[in-house]
Motif scaffolding. Structure first.
Motif, PDB file in Angstrom:
ATOM      1  N   MET A  22      -1.877 -15.412  -5.104  1.00 62.66           N
ATOM      2  CA  MET A  22      -3.197 -14.880  -4.775  1.00 62.66           C
ATOM      3  C   MET A  22      -3.462 -15.001  -3.266  1.00 62.66           C
ATOM      4  O   MET A  22      -4.028 -14.096  -2.640  1.00 62.66           O
ATOM      5  CB  MET A  22      -4.262 -15.655  -5.559  1.00 62.66           C
ATOM      6  CG  MET A  22      -5.595 -14.993  -5.605  1.00 62.66           C
ATOM      7  SD  MET A  22      -6.698 -15.817  -6.739  1.00 62.66           S
ATOM      8  CE  MET A  22      -7.297 -17.135  -5.731  1.00 62.66           C
ATOM      9  N   HIS A  23      -3.026 -16.092  -2.676  1.00 65.06           N
ATOM     10  CA  HIS A  23      -3.188 -16.289  -1.236  1.00 65.06           C
ATOM     11  C   HIS A  23      -2.319 -15.309  -0.461  1.00 65.06           C
ATOM     12  O   HIS A  23      -2.760 -14.750   0.552  1.00 65.06           O
ATOM     13  CB  HIS A  23      -2.829 -17.736  -0.875  1.00 65.06           C
ATOM     14  CG  HIS A  23      -3.127 -18.087   0.527  1.00 65.06           C
ATOM     15  ND1 HIS A  23      -2.172 -18.027   1.510  1.00 65.06           N
ATOM     16  CD2 HIS A  23      -4.264 -18.482   1.132  1.00 65.06           C
ATOM     17  CE1 HIS A  23      -2.706 -18.395   2.650  1.00 65.06           C
ATOM     18  NE2 HIS A  23      -3.985 -18.672   2.455  1.00 65.06           N
ATOM     19  N   GLN A  24      -1.106 -15.083  -0.926  1.00 67.91           N
ATOM     20  CA  GLN A  24      -0.186 -14.179  -0.232  1.00 67.91           C
ATOM     21  C   GLN A  24      -0.674 -12.735  -0.225  1.00 67.91           C
ATOM     22  O   GLN A  24      -0.491 -12.034   0.758  1.00 67.91           O
ATOM     23  CB  GLN A  24       1.205 -14.236  -0.887  1.00 67.91           C
ATOM     24  CG  GLN A  24       2.054 -15.361  -0.390  1.00 67.91           C
ATOM     25  CD  GLN A  24       2.461 -15.151   1.039  1.00 67.91           C
ATOM     26  OE1 GLN A  24       2.984 -14.115   1.414  1.00 67.91           O
ATOM     27  NE2 GLN A  24       2.216 -16.149   1.863  1.00 67.91           N
ATOM     28  N   VAL A  25      -1.275 -12.295  -1.315  1.00 71.56           N
ATOM     29  CA  VAL A  25      -1.707 -10.894  -1.383  1.00 71.56           C
ATOM     30  C   VAL A  25      -3.068 -10.676  -0.749  1.00 71.56           C
ATOM     31  O   VAL A  25      -3.563  -9.560  -0.720  1.00 71.56           O
ATOM     32  CB  VAL A  25      -1.694 -10.354  -2.831  1.00 71.56           C
ATOM     33  CG1 VAL A  25      -0.295 -10.371  -3.394  1.00 71.56           C
ATOM     34  CG2 VAL A  25      -2.657 -11.093  -3.712  1.00 71.56           C
ATOM     35  N   GLY A  26      -3.707 -11.723  -0.265  1.00 73.18           N
ATOM     36  CA  GLY A  26      -4.949 -11.569   0.472  1.00 73.18           C
ATOM     37  C   GLY A  26      -6.214 -11.797  -0.320  1.00 73.18           C
ATOM     38  O   GLY A  26      -7.304 -11.563   0.186  1.00 73.18           O
ATOM     39  N   SER A  62       1.101 -13.882   5.855  1.00 71.35           N
ATOM     40  CA  SER A  62       0.280 -13.678   4.659  1.00 71.35           C
ATOM     41  C   SER A  62      -0.908 -12.811   5.054  1.00 71.35           C
ATOM     42  O   SER A  62      -1.208 -12.638   6.225  1.00 71.35           O
ATOM     43  CB  SER A  62      -0.195 -15.014   4.082  1.00 71.35           C
ATOM     44  OG  SER A  62      -0.976 -15.699   5.030  1.00 71.35           O
ATOM     45  N   ARG A  63      -1.583 -12.293   4.073  1.00 70.78           N
ATOM     46  CA  ARG A  63      -2.733 -11.427   4.341  1.00 70.78           C
ATOM     47  C   ARG A  63      -4.008 -12.259   4.408  1.00 70.78           C
ATOM     48  O   ARG A  63      -4.931 -12.090   3.635  1.00 70.78           O
ATOM     49  CB  ARG A  63      -2.839 -10.366   3.259  1.00 70.78           C
ATOM     50  CG  ARG A  63      -1.685  -9.420   3.279  1.00 70.78           C
ATOM     51  CD  ARG A  63      -1.852  -8.353   2.261  1.00 70.78           C
ATOM     52  NE  ARG A  63      -0.678  -7.492   2.284  1.00 70.78           N
ATOM     53  CZ  ARG A  63      -0.329  -6.733   1.296  1.00 70.78           C
ATOM     54  NH1 ARG A  63      -1.050  -6.702   0.194  1.00 70.78           N
ATOM     55  NH2 ARG A  63       0.735  -5.983   1.385  1.00 70.78           N
ATOM     56  N   THR A  64      -4.028 -13.170   5.355  1.00 68.60           N
ATOM     57  CA  THR A  64      -5.195 -14.010   5.574  1.00 68.60           C
ATOM     58  C   THR A  64      -5.827 -13.623   6.898  1.00 68.60           C
ATOM     59  O   THR A  64      -5.348 -12.733   7.594  1.00 68.60           O
ATOM     60  CB  THR A  64      -4.808 -15.500   5.598  1.00 68.60           C
ATOM     61  OG1 THR A  64      -3.873 -15.725   6.649  1.00 68.60           O
ATOM     62  CG2 THR A  64      -4.195 -15.934   4.285  1.00 68.60           C
ATOM     63  N   ILE A  65      -6.877 -14.327   7.250  1.00 70.87           N
ATOM     64  CA  ILE A  65      -7.557 -14.030   8.512  1.00 70.87           C
ATOM     65  C   ILE A  65      -6.638 -14.295   9.700  1.00 70.87           C
ATOM     66  O   ILE A  65      -6.564 -13.509  10.633  1.00 70.87           O
ATOM     67  CB  ILE A  65      -8.860 -14.843   8.609  1.00 70.87           C
ATOM     68  CG1 ILE A  65      -9.849 -14.320   7.570  1.00 70.87           C
ATOM     69  CG2 ILE A  65      -9.451 -14.784  10.003  1.00 70.87           C
ATOM     70  CD1 ILE A  65     -11.125 -15.096   7.458  1.00 70.87           C
ATOM     71  N   MET A  66      -5.908 -15.431   9.649  1.00 65.27           N
ATOM     72  CA  MET A  66      -4.993 -15.754  10.739  1.00 65.27           C
ATOM     73  C   MET A  66      -3.721 -14.919  10.692  1.00 65.27           C
ATOM     74  O   MET A  66      -3.068 -14.726  11.700  1.00 65.27           O
ATOM     75  CB  MET A  66      -4.635 -17.242  10.703  1.00 65.27           C
ATOM     76  CG  MET A  66      -5.800 -18.132  11.074  1.00 65.27           C
ATOM     77  SD  MET A  66      -5.470 -19.905  11.040  1.00 65.27           S
ATOM     78  CE  MET A  66      -3.826 -20.069  11.556  1.00 65.27           C
TER      79      MET A  66
END
Length: 103
Positions: A22-26, A62-66
């Motif tokens: 879930m974290h990897q896909v944003g 990853s598709r996070t803010i950073m």
């Protein structure tokens, strides 16, 4: 194999893997589910030395803010979920032993 599917540790590892996915896909772009809902990782993230150690590992995009995260956060998530599962399995085992003695 039946015991494996009945153990909390197994299902908690599955939850950790789903959380990482879930974290990897944003879907967890601010790392709220990955870090801040896990008490051990939250404590580590609030410590300067803990945060710098956890961020020092291999950076994974990853598709996070950073846009990236250290692999140590993922390893920490899996390890802490295993610990939580083992604790719950220990409680279940202790309760079974107590109920068997009462008979």
């Amino acid at each position: 194999m039946k015991k494996l599917f009945k153990s909390f540790a197994f299902w908690f590892v599955i939850l950790a893997i789903l959380e990482i996915y879930m974290h990897q896909v944003g879907q967890d772009s601010k790392s709220i589910v990955l870090i801040y809902l896990n008490p051990i990782l939250r404590i580590i993230s609030r410590s300067d030395t803990g945060r710098s150690f956890m961020n020092s590992g291999l950076q994974i995009s990853s598709r996070t803010i950073m846009g990236y995260i250290s692999i140590y956060w993922y390893i920490g998530s899996i390890v802490t979920f295993i610990v939580y599962g083992l604790i719950l399995d220990g409680f279940r085992y202790a309760l079974k032993c107590i109920s068997n003695r009462a008979k």
